[in-house]
Write a protein that holds these residues in place. Sequence first.
Motif, PDB file in Angstrom:
ATOM      1  N   ARG A  44       0.158   6.192   2.783  1.00 25.86           N
ATOM      2  CA  ARG A  44       0.058   6.368   1.318  1.00 25.86           C
ATOM      3  C   ARG A  44      -0.560   7.699   1.232  1.00 25.86           C
ATOM      4  O   ARG A  44      -0.032   8.505   0.233  1.00 25.86           O
ATOM      5  CB  ARG A  44      -1.290   5.450   0.942  1.00 25.86           C
ATOM      6  CG  ARG A  44      -1.548   5.653  -0.531  1.00 25.86           C
ATOM      7  CD  ARG A  44      -2.649   4.611  -0.760  1.00 25.86           C
ATOM      8  NE  ARG A  44      -2.131   3.282  -0.951  1.00 25.86           N
ATOM      9  CZ  ARG A  44      -2.799   2.512  -1.587  1.00 25.86           C
ATOM     10  NH1 ARG A  44      -4.129   2.427  -1.911  1.00 25.86           N
ATOM     11  NH2 ARG A  44      -2.306   1.181  -1.705  1.00 25.86           N
ATOM     12  N   ARG A  45      -1.362   8.381   2.219  1.00 26.50           N
ATOM     13  CA  ARG A  45      -1.952   9.576   2.097  1.00 26.50           C
ATOM     14  C   ARG A  45      -0.804  10.821   2.154  1.00 26.50           C
ATOM     15  O   ARG A  45      -0.965  11.558   1.499  1.00 26.50           O
ATOM     16  CB  ARG A  45      -2.941   9.811   3.094  1.00 26.50           C
ATOM     17  CG  ARG A  45      -3.646  10.961   3.263  1.00 26.50           C
ATOM     18  CD  ARG A  45      -4.898  11.236   4.118  1.00 26.50           C
ATOM     19  NE  ARG A  45      -5.474  12.362   3.768  1.00 26.50           N
ATOM     20  CZ  ARG A  45      -5.531  13.269   4.914  1.00 26.50           C
ATOM     21  NH1 ARG A  45      -5.142  13.117   6.028  1.00 26.50           N
ATOM     22  NH2 ARG A  45      -6.359  14.697   4.663  1.00 26.50           N
ATOM     23  N   ILE A  54     -10.473   8.610  -1.219  1.00 29.87           N
ATOM     24  CA  ILE A  54     -10.888   8.069  -0.217  1.00 29.87           C
ATOM     25  C   ILE A  54     -12.135   7.367  -0.345  1.00 29.87           C
ATOM     26  O   ILE A  54     -13.157   7.885  -0.485  1.00 29.87           O
ATOM     27  CB  ILE A  54     -11.053   9.047   1.202  1.00 29.87           C
ATOM     28  CG1 ILE A  54      -9.432   9.755   1.197  1.00 29.87           C
ATOM     29  CG2 ILE A  54     -11.191   8.266   2.187  1.00 29.87           C
ATOM     30  CD1 ILE A  54      -9.680  11.010   2.196  1.00 29.87           C
ATOM     31  N   GLU A  80      -7.575  15.758  -3.122  1.00 29.90           N
ATOM     32  CA  GLU A  80      -8.527  14.774  -2.273  1.00 29.90           C
ATOM     33  C   GLU A  80      -9.880  14.942  -2.141  1.00 29.90           C
ATOM     34  O   GLU A  80     -10.500  16.012  -2.195  1.00 29.90           O
ATOM     35  CB  GLU A  80      -7.947  14.965  -0.992  1.00 29.90           C
ATOM     36  CG  GLU A  80      -8.403  13.785  -0.023  1.00 29.90           C
ATOM     37  CD  GLU A  80      -7.620  13.850   1.297  1.00 29.90           C
ATOM     38  OE1 GLU A  80      -6.654  13.246   1.404  1.00 29.90           O
ATOM     39  OE2 GLU A  80      -7.890  14.511   2.431  1.00 29.90           O
ATOM     40  N   ALA A 138      -6.989   5.719   5.897  1.00 25.20           N
ATOM     41  CA  ALA A 138      -6.051   6.538   5.644  1.00 25.20           C
ATOM     42  C   ALA A 138      -6.162   7.847   6.564  1.00 25.20           C
ATOM     43  O   ALA A 138      -5.188   8.798   6.653  1.00 25.20           O
ATOM     44  CB  ALA A 138      -6.011   7.041   4.335  1.00 25.20           C
ATOM     45  N   HIS A 145      -5.766  11.719  -4.452  1.00 26.93           N
ATOM     46  CA  HIS A 145      -6.048  10.714  -3.368  1.00 26.93           C
ATOM     47  C   HIS A 145      -7.401  10.758  -3.364  1.00 26.93           C
ATOM     48  O   HIS A 145      -8.066  11.608  -2.605  1.00 26.93           O
ATOM     49  CB  HIS A 145      -5.297  11.491  -2.060  1.00 26.93           C
ATOM     50  CG  HIS A 145      -5.382  10.548  -0.890  1.00 26.93           C
ATOM     51  ND1 HIS A 145      -6.095  10.730   0.089  1.00 26.93           N
ATOM     52  CD2 HIS A 145      -4.627   9.307  -0.428  1.00 26.93           C
ATOM     53  CE1 HIS A 145      -5.988   9.826   0.982  1.00 26.93           C
ATOM     54  NE2 HIS A 145      -5.188   8.894   0.762  1.00 26.93           N
ATOM     55  N   THR A 197      -6.285   5.342  -5.346  1.00 23.76           N
ATOM     56  CA  THR A 197      -7.338   5.035  -4.396  1.00 23.76           C
ATOM     57  C   THR A 197      -6.866   4.477  -3.157  1.00 23.76           C
ATOM     58  O   THR A 197      -6.027   3.975  -2.862  1.00 23.76           O
ATOM     59  CB  THR A 197      -7.815   3.479  -4.923  1.00 23.76           C
ATOM     60  OG1 THR A 197      -8.228   3.454  -6.473  1.00 23.76           O
ATOM     61  CG2 THR A 197      -9.151   2.980  -4.102  1.00 23.76           C
ATOM     62  N   SER A 198      -7.650   5.187  -2.284  1.00 24.90           N
ATOM     63  CA  SER A 198      -7.251   5.078  -0.745  1.00 24.90           C
ATOM     64  C   SER A 198      -8.596   4.718  -0.103  1.00 24.90           C
ATOM     65  O   SER A 198      -9.357   4.139  -0.465  1.00 24.90           O
ATOM     66  CB  SER A 198      -6.841   6.456  -0.272  1.00 24.90           C
ATOM     67  OG  SER A 198      -5.996   6.281   0.974  1.00 24.90           O
ATOM     68  N   MET A 257      -2.185   2.779   5.028  1.00 23.63           N
ATOM     69  CA  MET A 257      -2.870   3.880   4.308  1.00 23.63           C
ATOM     70  C   MET A 257      -2.610   5.334   4.720  1.00 23.63           C
ATOM     71  O   MET A 257      -2.515   6.046   3.963  1.00 23.63           O
ATOM     72  CB  MET A 257      -4.288   3.551   4.403  1.00 23.63           C
ATOM     73  CG  MET A 257      -4.866   2.438   3.522  1.00 23.63           C
ATOM     74  SD  MET A 257      -4.690   2.670   1.817  1.00 23.63           S
ATOM     75  CE  MET A 257      -5.099   1.237   1.230  1.00 23.63           C
ATOM     76  N   ALA A 280       0.849  -1.072  -0.133  1.00 21.02           N
ATOM     77  CA  ALA A 280       0.103  -0.110  -0.040  1.00 21.02           C
ATOM     78  C   ALA A 280       0.899   1.062  -0.126  1.00 21.02           C
ATOM     79  O   ALA A 280       0.225   2.240  -0.474  1.00 21.02           O
ATOM     80  CB  ALA A 280      -1.000   0.015   1.359  1.00 21.02           C
ATOM     81  N   THR A 281       2.012   1.142   0.352  1.00 21.98           N
ATOM     82  CA  THR A 281       2.887   2.328   0.542  1.00 21.98           C
ATOM     83  C   THR A 281       4.188   2.194  -0.333  1.00 21.98           C
ATOM     84  O   THR A 281       4.192   3.127  -1.078  1.00 21.98           O
ATOM     85  CB  THR A 281       3.353   2.500   2.131  1.00 21.98           C
ATOM     86  OG1 THR A 281       2.318   2.432   2.777  1.00 21.98           O
ATOM     87  CG2 THR A 281       3.690   3.836   2.442  1.00 21.98           C
ATOM     88  N   CYS A 318       1.127  10.739  -0.954  1.00 19.56           N
ATOM     89  CA  CYS A 318       0.464  11.485  -1.949  1.00 19.56           C
ATOM     90  C   CYS A 318       0.493  13.061  -1.746  1.00 19.56           C
ATOM     91  O   CYS A 318       0.797  13.821  -2.765  1.00 19.56           O
ATOM     92  CB  CYS A 318      -1.140  11.133  -2.182  1.00 19.56           C
ATOM     93  SG  CYS A 318      -1.314   9.597  -2.715  1.00 19.56           S
TER      94      CYS A 318
END
Lengths: 254, 254, 254, 254
Positions: free
Chosen positions: C160-161, C182, C240, C143, C180, C138-139, C157, C112-113, C164
């Motif tokens: 990940r956020r 959600i 986002e 996150a 990003h 896709t998140s 997550m 995921a990261t 981004c």
Amino acid sequence: MKPVCLVLGAGAGIGGNVGRRFAAGGYHSILCRRSDREGLDKLVAQIEGDGGTASGLLLNAVEEGTIETLVESVEQDTGPIEVVLFNLGAQIGDRSLADTSYKAFELGWRMATFALFRLASALIPHMESRGRGVFLVTSATAAVRGNAGQHSHAAAMGGRRMLCQTLNAEFAPKGIHIAHIIIDGPVDAPDTLGRMLGAERYQALREEVGMDNDGLLVPSELAETYFHIAHQHRSAWTHELDLRPYSDRPWWNH
Amino acid sequence: MKPVCLVLGAGAGIGGNVGRRFAAGGYHSILCRRSDREGLDKLVAQIEGDGGTASGLLLNAVEEGTIETLVESVEQDTGPIEVVLFNLGAQIGDRSLADTSYKAFELGWRMATFALFRLASALIPHMESRGRGVFLVTSATAAVRGNAGQHSHAAAMGGRRMLCQTLNAEFAPKGIHIAHIIIDGPVDAPDTLGRMLGAERYQALREEVGMDNDGLLVPSELAETYFHIAHQHRSAWTHELDLRPYSDRPWWNH
Amino acid sequence: MKPVCLVLGAGAGIGGNVGRRFAAGGYHSILCRRSDREGLDKLVAQIEGDGGTASGLLLNAVEEGTIETLVESVEQDTGPIEVVLFNLGAQIGDRSLADTSYKAFELGWRMATFALFRLASALIPHMESRGRGVFLVTSATAAVRGNAGQHSHAAAMGGRRMLCQTLNAEFAPKGIHIAHIIIDGPVDAPDTLGRMLGAERYQALREEVGMDNDGLLVPSELAETYFHIAHQHRSAWTHELDLRPYSDRPWWNH
Amino acid sequence: MKPVCLVLGAGAGIGGNVGRRFAAGGYHSILCRRSDREGLDKLVAQIEGDGGTASGLLLNAVEEGTIETLVESVEQDTGPIEVVLFNLGAQIGDRSLADTSYKAFELGWRMATFALFRLASALIPHMESRGRGVFLVTSATAAVRGNAGQHSHAAAMGGRRMLCQTLNAEFAPKGIHIAHIIIDGPVDAPDTLGRMLGAERYQALREEVGMDNDGLLVPSELAETYFHIAHQHRSAWTHELDLRPYSDRPWWNH
């Protein structure tokens, strides 16, 4: 002369307990609330019984000029307000949109947002001229999340939070510590939670969360953190923090 | 009969362009703004020139009863309001606390928060009875971060954001799509940014950001996303999104 | 030559549907997933049946070098990757800390990261040299909020956020649109939700939310918003946004 | 027997000062860092000179098994770990994507996210069996905002923050207090900030922010808040708070 701690919204919950904590810590606490002279006198007597000093004032903060007059008279007659706690709430329980009147919505803003702006406008120039001051603001979950039924409360608290940030942006560099304290759970106070739930549900809740009641926010314990925040060195200030009981209650919906 | 798209705050920037986009997409757009009959007529004429239909109304949204009367008369005389855009701003430029009057602070709330509550109170029951409706709300950086000098604006926008969340919590399950759209940058609109900066600084800025001006938010492009959001299937709704130009400008302070 | 849309994580849910939507919109979609050659071939056949073009690749994205090689070969052999969707998930269901192994925690991060970082490192230099590109990620709710049992998923997550955001900070001004997205609810996909819940609970859930299933996120509808975001003008980019079904389900705990 | 306070990342900044504060408050502090035996011995000597007790250990926390063995041996040989401070940082300065190697990115995660997960996995079962424990986690601005050049740091810290939330969700109701402390500014520590900036820029910065250096976060002052948070009553716990100097420095970019 003792430093002054001014509390707006000094009921039996957070406000009264913070006033008491600061009095124990060497401040003269000035406790203001809208009604209940008797309860207020009792609170002052408790503080004096503990060896502290305090005074109590009945004050309708939403009335024009009340906060402004209060700040001037305290600054002139009692001494510099070193710490202020803005503790006016605007929780009116869950109400659908249809059941939220214009009047209720406006009153929420007058109490929770505009009164804070008025207090800041009146008091911060004094603090600014001294190059220091502590401005504590009690806030709520509704400041960061708008749950169903909270139209008035959340709109008012969302405004409160952003106002704390703009005040911080302008005045932290001038030595004024503004703290936005998110009370994220029910406070164990007979005159707010007790009134909102009714005596019976309140008692049932207290029993449900256990003997020592620490599933509710105990206001004397909250007051310890308010006192700490107010005494942080200016190299290490907290602007925002949350406070909640350790145990997750279903009605928080976090 | 065309579906109705009602726009509150239909100037030459976002509001006018969203009205135009919806008219192009088959709606009858009802464009409301406080002043400038001439500009409004021109906007309606443009829409009609594009082959769409629209009507224009001058309206002071902060005056008592105006929004409420508008909603009722549109619903009765024109048709069901399927989409509404609440686009009233409350940006008054950067002002220190000392320079922010009570009147300015209250007006910010009346325009940016209370007018939204009034609109929701008047319109949502109609949408609820139909089991559908789209409620678009233009918002700003100030709704999520309180920068220096934004006392009035940020308090009002913070309230707006939380109100959108409470409305969403109550009405999304009833089929009403509420979207909080964070405009995080300067919009290239002569009647807002142009007025705020003055003609000279505005022109200089447009030149600085390049020939195609895409360092400012181009309102006709923003309108595309408003239109998309309004037509998301209800299995996949967006409640909050940001919009900003690709290029980082120093005065955003992100 | 068609522009290329590369999808990492192209199952029967979001990934596959986004690939299909871009193919319908004139892209050549390259669909990558770890396993199920048959399902992948079927997806490609569907797209071709719709009159589009696509190719399918089995690929274990967490294996060393796989993503890097893929990016280079597509850029050389097929054409410039104009849009990429990073759609690898790391949801392993709710597990207590005691039941979350080091291996599971690390795998969550690798998928995921770290895989996102590797993809960005391999692909963004190509996009940068072209001065444009769209990077869709896709998140998940995890996150932005760490719920119980989500140790591995939320840590991955959350990383990940933030990644981004750092990519956006460096590359948005260079014309690369990073979004990003959600996904805040369950997606109606047999190969993810269906597998997680088991066939019976999955079917019961689909029935519970109604005939048209719009209480679950319908992936073909999600794909419309992905496509819209990818085509925003660069003066008005969304970084986002959230997507969720209109109806509040108790297990979201919002 | 004194309660034990374990510090992972006990340099001359936050970690060392928190260890010293807890020792002054009656704890036996166990100070772990990767290198500099001499500095560590000096720190222990200081604590003992103040009348407290402490021990120092060199430990490479990212090496397999180190944290796990440490926790077991302290629990067996010294006593129950009542408080732990996870203070490992992963700041490597600003680096573009092109200059951030896979190795650096992975190391950031191993130090800032995975080591926290390992510590939690090893220690929390002990705390859980006692029904109490305090788990303090130093974090950074990068956990809540991804600035340019922070790819590795922000991804790791974003993961750290979400992990703190999932730990809190599972273990707060079991009496374990997890606090995520956002250090939002430069800490005045010669071995981190000093090394990052170089001696000359570091000295220049200290002079620029004034004689009493309170434009930098003073670690001994930070330690007061760590100590306070660790001693909050469980009816009033803080999960997240920020700490920053009063004066806005340009490189915070808040």
